[in-house]
Motif scaffolding. Structure first.
Motif, short mmCIF file in Angstrom:
data_model
loop_
_atom_site.label_atom_id
_atom_site.label_comp_id
_atom_site.label_asym_id
_atom_site.label_seq_id
_atom_site.Cartn_x
_atom_site.Cartn_y
_atom_site.Cartn_z
N THR A 140 0.84 -1.20 0.00
CA THR A 140 0.00 0.00 0.00
C THR A 140 0.87 1.25 0.00
N PHE A 141 1.91 1.25 0.83
CA PHE A 141 2.79 2.42 0.91
C PHE A 141 3.57 2.61 -0.39
N THR A 142 3.91 1.52 -1.06
CA THR A 142 4.58 1.66 -2.36
C THR A 142 3.68 2.41 -3.34
N SER A 143 2.39 2.08 -3.33
CA SER A 143 1.44 2.76 -4.21
C SER A 143 1.28 4.22 -3.83
N VAL A 144 1.21 4.49 -2.52
CA VAL A 144 1.05 5.88 -2.06
C VAL A 144 2.29 6.70 -2.42
N LEU A 145 3.46 6.15 -2.20
CA LEU A 145 4.70 6.86 -2.53
C LEU A 145 4.84 7.06 -4.04
N THR A 146 4.33 6.11 -4.81
CA THR A 146 4.32 6.27 -6.27
C THR A 146 3.47 7.47 -6.67
N VAL A 171 6.94 16.12 -2.19
CA VAL A 171 8.07 15.66 -1.39
C VAL A 171 7.71 15.54 0.08
N GLU A 172 7.15 16.59 0.65
CA GLU A 172 6.82 16.56 2.08
C GLU A 172 5.74 15.51 2.39
N GLU A 173 4.77 15.39 1.48
CA GLU A 173 3.72 14.37 1.65
C GLU A 173 4.34 12.97 1.62
N GLY A 174 5.28 12.78 0.70
CA GLY A 174 5.95 11.48 0.61
C GLY A 174 6.76 11.17 1.85
N LYS A 175 7.49 12.17 2.35
CA LYS A 175 8.28 11.97 3.57
C LYS A 175 7.39 11.60 4.75
N GLN A 178 9.99 0.68 -1.44
CA GLN A 178 9.61 1.99 -0.88
C GLN A 178 10.79 2.96 -0.90
N CYS A 179 11.98 2.43 -0.63
CA CYS A 179 13.17 3.28 -0.66
C CYS A 179 13.44 3.82 -2.07
N ALA A 180 13.24 2.98 -3.08
CA ALA A 180 13.43 3.43 -4.45
C ALA A 180 12.45 4.55 -4.80
N CYS A 181 11.22 4.42 -4.30
CA CYS A 181 10.22 5.49 -4.53
C CYS A 181 10.69 6.80 -3.91
N MET A 182 11.23 6.74 -2.69
CA MET A 182 11.69 7.95 -2.02
C MET A 182 12.88 8.57 -2.75
N ASP A 213 7.75 8.05 6.72
CA ASP A 213 8.04 8.00 8.16
C ASP A 213 6.95 7.26 8.93
N SER A 214 5.70 7.35 8.44
CA SER A 214 4.60 6.71 9.17
C SER A 214 4.64 5.19 9.05
N MET A 215 5.37 4.67 8.06
CA MET A 215 5.47 3.22 7.91
C MET A 215 6.00 2.59 9.19
N ALA A 216 7.17 3.07 9.64
CA ALA A 216 7.77 2.52 10.85
C ALA A 216 7.14 3.12 12.10
N GLY A 217 6.83 4.42 12.06
CA GLY A 217 6.32 5.09 13.25
C GLY A 217 4.92 4.68 13.66
N ASP A 218 4.03 4.52 12.68
CA ASP A 218 2.62 4.23 12.99
C ASP A 218 2.23 2.78 12.78
N TYR A 219 2.93 2.08 11.88
CA TYR A 219 2.49 0.72 11.52
C TYR A 219 3.57 -0.35 11.72
N SER A 220 4.74 0.04 12.24
CA SER A 220 5.83 -0.90 12.52
C SER A 220 6.22 -1.71 11.29
#
Length: 600
Positions: A438-444, A452-456, A474-478, A460-467
């Motif tokens: 899901t995050f890959t699609s959102v970052l895409t 940029v700020e929306e993507g960041k 996802q890193c390639a998208c960023m 960050d919420s991947m690890a912070g909110d959903y572990s």
């Protein structure tokens, strides 16, 4: 009972096409009290015949006979597709024994719902009946089916308490229950308590490891089994073959195949299906098709295995062609068949065939199958028909994380950024937890629109909110997001601090950004990293030559081209395909004529 009623009932029974229900005695008053129903019950071969005998039992006043009632419950459990008849008889019985409880528990274990078997097991205890070695295997099987590991542990305690922990059948049932619940540690403990193992327990242990992805351990147990002198059967070989495909051990799979031939198991249809899957997953399409074509009898699993083999090996045209042949031979397909063919259409971009499959889905009433509908959403999205994807999504009565991810990805891939982000917000509002895809699609979506700020924030919420630990996707998208925005040094530092090792996709995203913004020095550094990751790939050298050309450094362009010739690197020609009149036409860059492949 009136004489007329008896005559009608007797005529009904004797006129039945099943001669085994014809009463072998003359109806008389002496027979009504003690009818020989045991023979009739033993001769029943269908539910309708059983009901006829049951009707005679009721009309002759024998329905309160305990032995007859027990027999009826056992037969209803065998012949019925549900346990309704057997349960009604059981609930109306004033007298019960352990055998009767076991019969009903077995029925629920076989036919479902399995949670009823656990309820009966509890009621059996409350009614002061102690379970025996026949009770536990069926209760444990029910726990395994519904993944009731906590209840299974309670049953295990009762097994030990009542002294059945050394019974081989009960031990094997415990092992299988823990394996299916994913508790391999408890499975190993149950196995260690066995004083010896038979073919069933060996096979259960192998299957337990393989089903939980512990392929090496499964192969080790199989080796130990062969060394112990226990001869495997077809179920054993079927259990161990996925370990070979999971590890890519094709040669070992061939040895097991040969072992099966030596044991005379080559006519086993289930084993042949497993072998087709093995060769398919290892990329050996030719052998898989030889096995398929050589089968004297094919079942639905055979067709599904071969279709899936083509789809998994990027031979979508062959998958569609085989599915059409399956229809021509009037083989009834199921949702698994449809899933594989839809996936083939997705990879080919075959919208016409995809729409035809959608009609088959409606005709077969698979619209309640969420996996099929998710596949349709993905297919329409990747074929560029977002409105059709949205239409399928909106009609879903139940949506899981795959449904949301598919529609978000479809919108993101085709520039519908606002829709993708709105759907993501709605998904979270409905309490659906996003996953890494899901995050890959959102970052895409964010990188396509430069947010940029929306993507960041989402990264960050991947690890912070959903572990969720970010993966290379996802890193390639960023990196692409930062690079497109001109933040090249920040993208480079991001790569250096990634929680996973960067792959060619990550470095390639940065190299593409270097070309956009004309950063030659950083592009050279990135090209060096890419050449170390995969020295035989020409793409980074070609892209770097474009960077040099745009910077006017023609000597470096010539130097790179000479280097590519020395290393014999060739650019892979571009490929595209289009479907027209049920034929797929493939176009290769630089060719004047294009081959085409028919799907039927």
């Amino acid at each position: 009972m009136s004489a007329n009623a008896l005559r009608i009932l007797s005529t009904s029974l004797q006129s039945n096409t099943c001669t085994i229900l014809t009463l072998p005695f003359r109806l008389s008053a002496a027979n009504y009290r003690f009818p020989p129903f045991n023979h009739q019950l033993n001769s029943c071969t269908s539910l309708s015949h059983l009901k006829l005998v049951h009707a005679l039992i009721i009309t002759t006043g024998s329905r309160y006979n305990f032995l007859l009632s027990t027999k009826l419950i056992s037969l209803y459990a065998n012949f019925s597709s549900t346990m309704d008849y057997a349960r009604k008889l059981f609930d109306n019985m004033s007298q019960r024994d352990v055998f009767l409880w076991n019969t009903l528990i077995r029925g629920y274990s076989d036919l479902g719902p399995c949670h009823e078997a656990l309820i009966l097991y509890k009621n059996m205890h409350n009614s002061c009946f102690l379970p025996d070695d026949y009770t536990f295997p069926f209760v444990l099987r029910s726990c395994a089916v519904i993944l009731a590991s906590w209840e299974g542990r309670q049953v295990h305690c009762n097994v030990i308490k009542l002294g059945f922990n050394l019974d081989m059948i009960v031990q094997t049932a415990l092992l299988s229950m823990y394996a299916q619940c994913g508790d391999t540690f408890s499975m190993e403990r149950a196995s260690a308590e066995m004083s010896w193992r038979n073919i069933v327990s060996w096979t259960a242990l192998i299957a337990g490891y393989v089903q939980n992805g512990l392929f090496s351990q499964g192969l080790t147990v199989f080796e130990d089994m062969v060394r112990s002198g226990t001869q495997p059967n077809s179920v054993t070989l079927i259990s161990v073959l996925p370990a070979c495909s999971g590890l890519g051990f094709l040669n070992l799979g061939k040895l097991i195949h040969a072992y099966g031939l030596k044991l005379g198991l080559d006519s086993d249809i289930t084993l042949t299906n497993a072998l087709i899957a093995l060769y398919g997953k290892c990329g050996n399409l030719h052998t898989a098709r030889l096995l398929f074509d050589g089968m004297p009898v094919k079942n639905l699993v055979s067709w599904n295995a071969m279709i899936a083999t083509y789809e998994q090996n990027n031979a979508g045209r062959d998958a569609i062609k085989l599915f059409r042949r399956m229809l021509c031979e009037r083989v009834q397909y199921d949702y698994i068949s449809i899933l594989s063919v839809i996936s083939a259409c997705t990879s080919l971009g075959a919208l016409g065939t995809g729409k035809w499959l959608h009609e088959l889905v409606k005709r077969k009433q698979f619209e309640t199958n969420i996996s099929v509908m998710n596949a349709l959403i993905d297919m329409y999205g990747k074929c560029g028909y977002i409105e059709l994807a949205k239409d399928v999504f909106e009609k879903l009565h139940h949506r899981n994380v795959v449904s949301w991810t598919s529609i978000i990805g479809a919108c993101a891939s085709h520039g519908h950024v606002d829709d993708a982000l709105k759907l993501f917000s709605k998904m979270k509002e409905e309490g659906i937890k996003p996953n890494s895809f899901t995050f890959t699609s959102v970052l895409t979506a964010c990188r396509h629109s430069g947010l940029v700020e929306e993507g960041k924030k989402h990264f960050d919420s991947m690890a912070g909110d959903y572990s969720i630990v970010p993966c290379v996707e996802q890193c390639a998208c960023m990196v692409d997001l930062l690079g497109r925005a001109g933040c090249l040094l920040e993208a480079y530092e991001f790569i250096r601090q990634m929680p996973v090792a960067p792959d060619s996709g990550v470095w390639g995203a940065l190299l593409g950004a270097c070309r956009i913004h004309g950063n030659v020095e950083l592009a050279e550094l990135v090209t060096e990293q890419l050449s170390q990751l995969d020295p035989q790939t020409s793409a980074p050298y070609i892209l770097m030559s474009h960077v040099y050309a745009e910077a006017g450094r023609w000597e470096d362009v010539v130097r790179l081209r000479n280097l590519m010739e020395e290393r014999e690197l060739r650019k892979v020609p571009g490929r595209s395909s289009v479907e027209a009149n049920k034929r797929f036409h493939t176009f290769l860059a630089g060719l004047r004529s294009q081959p085409s492949w028919a799907t039927q």
